[in-house]
Design an enzyme around this catalytic site. Structure first.
Site, PDB file in Angstrom:
ATOM      1  N   ALA A 118      36.054  32.050  33.852  1.00 11.74           N
ATOM      2  CA  ALA A 118      36.167  33.582  33.127  1.00 11.74           C
ATOM      3  C   ALA A 118      37.616  33.750  32.969  1.00 11.74           C
ATOM      4  CB  ALA A 118      35.417  34.584  33.977  1.00 11.74           C
ATOM      5  N   GLU A 119      38.020  32.871  31.958  1.00 12.88           N
ATOM      6  CA  GLU A 119      39.412  32.956  31.349  1.00 12.88           C
ATOM      7  C   GLU A 119      39.980  34.483  30.781  1.00 12.88           C
ATOM      8  OE1 GLU A 119      38.117  33.203  27.710  1.00 12.88           O
ATOM      9  OE2 GLU A 119      37.310  31.700  29.295  1.00 12.88           O
ATOM     10  N   ASP A 120      38.779  35.038  30.080  1.00  9.61           N
ATOM     11  CA  ASP A 120      39.184  36.334  29.553  1.00  9.61           C
ATOM     12  C   ASP A 120      39.309  37.354  30.583  1.00  9.61           C
ATOM     13  OD1 ASP A 120      36.454  36.165  30.320  1.00  9.61           O
ATOM     14  OD2 ASP A 120      35.669  36.144  28.296  1.00  9.61           O
ATOM     15  N   ASN A 121      38.532  37.494  31.693  1.00  6.67           N
ATOM     16  CA  ASN A 121      38.842  38.371  32.683  1.00  6.67           C
ATOM     17  C   ASN A 121      39.995  38.261  33.439  1.00  6.67           C
ATOM     18  OD1 ASN A 121      37.677  40.679  34.444  1.00  6.67           O
ATOM     19  ND2 ASN A 121      37.904  38.897  35.903  1.00  6.67           N
TER      20      ASN A 121
ATOM     21  N   ALA B  92      42.975  39.481  31.387  1.00  5.73           N
ATOM     22  CA  ALA B  92      43.133  40.866  31.352  1.00  5.73           C
ATOM     23  C   ALA B  92      43.519  41.452  32.836  1.00  5.73           C
ATOM     24  CB  ALA B  92      41.688  41.394  31.191  1.00  5.73           C
TER      25      ALA B  92
END
Length: 467
Positions: free
Chosen positions: A281-284, A287
């Site tokens: 989950a690179e996006d989380n 963030a």
């Protein structure tokens, strides 16, 4: 009820009090999500930046990683060619020169010759996450500091980029005297739409457009912690290049500032996009790293990321949720363990028992009141995001999918919480601490069954951090 005798304070009494308090907290969050949804999404004004000359607005590099022919791909990609913004470029990236998405991109580039767009073919492997591998060269090629990363199954309104830049550069002013922290990331609530009449697709649509959206909006309004879905994120590349994925605050010495010398072992691979290749989950994680390492904040714009849900069977939906929960378990364990108690059905049972224990309210009466009110709030959130009420012709179909989603939530959670492996694109991954992953060697019977069932069917990697 208390009657002056301390012995009346039994464990069941304490549990009932906790249950009522928990029920109240969840209703407050639900109503907050509904109220903010009405206020934020029912009116989307045109940004002044939409008609501003190129030299007066910051440049933006729009990055779209692609793999295969996603549902609605042509319309999804075309929506970024038609943005009302005068200073942006489009960069499309694919890992394979024979990828079918290339034909769609080339057709759109020919259709919109005045839009600056290019294609990057070939990935740079920096970890197990193929999306990160696909994006590394795009980040390096981007001409602007502000980057907008969109998944290929996302379609956006023509004013989304301008309003998102406004939210990043000129966020709303708080009435509080407390100094506001800089906004470093702008994201958008997913709004699902279905063009395949599959049961799993309908359930996914009902989930994303109601309970998920409601809690996502509420948690980002309270803003006690990072909570970001990575379908559509706008941030600065210069901020990303400072991150090491540790989630620990660290000083970033400026050049020539005379600060402590950098470690001699430090390399460019210790910071930036490439360090997130080890996460599923690179996006989380990006963030969360912005939030904790740089002490900055996120902002929801008044736009939505229209998420095209493809041909998803009931089995696809179930294993998709299992994957999300297993990833989330290794990132936010406490929240994952509490998740069943935030769901409509389990929460209604907690509330009905608690109110019966404390006040003698009939269990059937609590249930009779709970479900219609819960459904009304969810439908109102869906209306706010979509910009119109749910058509009557679809009402019963939508409510049926909504009810099935709620009934499946606990069984799916029980199935997911016991395992650590996720199957994605025919590959088996083993979850490790902090959301890192490794390729699983061998794999159990379940993994083998899923690989055979799915074959080479392409699946999007969506951010698993949901509420």
């Amino acid at each position: 009820m208390l009657n002056g005798n301390d012995s009346s304070i039994t464990p069941s009494f304490v549990l009932a009090v906790v249950g009522v308090i928990w029920y109240k907290v969840l209703w407050i969050l639900g109503l907050l999500g509904c109220f903010v949804g009405r206020r934020r999404y029912r009116l989307r004004p045109r940004s002044p930046s939409a008609s501003a000359p190129p030299h007066t607005v910051p440049g933006v590099s729009v990055l779209r990683p692609l793999k295969g022919l996603d549902t609605n791909l042509y319309e999804n990609l075309e929506s970024t060619f038609t943005q009302e913004y005068s200073n942006y470029e489009l960069i499309f990236s694919v890992a394979d020169k024979n990828d079918q998405a290339l034909g769609v991109v080339r057709e759109l580039i020919a259709k919109y010759p005045l839009v600056k767009a290019e294609i990057i073919v070939g990935e740079e492997v920096v970890g197990v996450n193929p999306k990160v591998n696909n994006l590394v060269r795009s980040f390096r090629k981007a001409a602007h500091d502000i980057v907008w990363v969109l998944d290929s199954n996302v379609m956006v309104d023509s004013g989304t980029l301008a309003r998102s830049v406004d939210a990043l550069i000129h966020p709303p002013t708080s009435k509080s005297k407390k100094k506001q922290k800089r906004i470093a990331l702008v994201h958008h609530v997913p709004l699902a739409f279905v063009n395949e009449p599959q049961l799993g697709s309908r359930i996914e649509e009902a989930f994303l457009n109601t309970n998920h959206a409601k809690m996502y909006i509420a948690i980002n309004t309270v803003a006690l912690e990072s909570c970001v879905v990575g379908k559509s994120n706008l941030y600065r590349r210069s901020d990303l290049e400072k991150l090491d994925g540790s989630l620990k605050p660290h000083p970033i010495p400026s050049p020539g500032a005379g600060g402590p010398a950098q470690s001699p072992t430090h390399t460019d691979r210790d910071r930036g996009l490439q360090v997130f290749g080890k996460f599923l989950a690179e996006d989380n994680m990006i963030a969360s790293s912005l939030w904790h390492e740089l002490d900055v904040r996120h902002e929801l714009s008044c736009d939505v990321a229209r998420n095209a849900i493809g041909n998803m069977t009931l089995s696809d939906y179930i294993w998709r949720r299992v994957r999300w929960i297993r990833v989330r378990k290794h990132m936010v364990l406490a929240a994952t363990l509490l998740e069943p108690f935030t769901e409509c059905v389990v929460l209604s049972l907690v509330a009905s028992w608690s109110l019966h224990r404390l006040l003698g309210v009939p269990i059937w009466l609590t249930l009779l009141i709970h479900y219609p009110l819960w459904i009304m709030i969810d439908l109102d959130v869906n209306e706010s995001l979509a910009g119109h009420p749910l058509p009557l012709s679809r009402m019963w179909q939508f409510l049926g999918a909504w009810a099935l989603r709620e009934l499946l939530a606990l069984p799916i959670w029980c199935m997911a919480i016991l395992g650590d492996e996720v199957v994605w694109r025919g590959e088996t991954y083993r979850m490790m601490r902090n959301g890192e992953v490794e390729h699983a060697t061998g794999g159990g019977c379940l993994s083998s069954l899923l690989r055979r069932k799915r074959g080479d069917h392409y699946e999007r990697l969506d951010n698993p951090v949901e509420i």
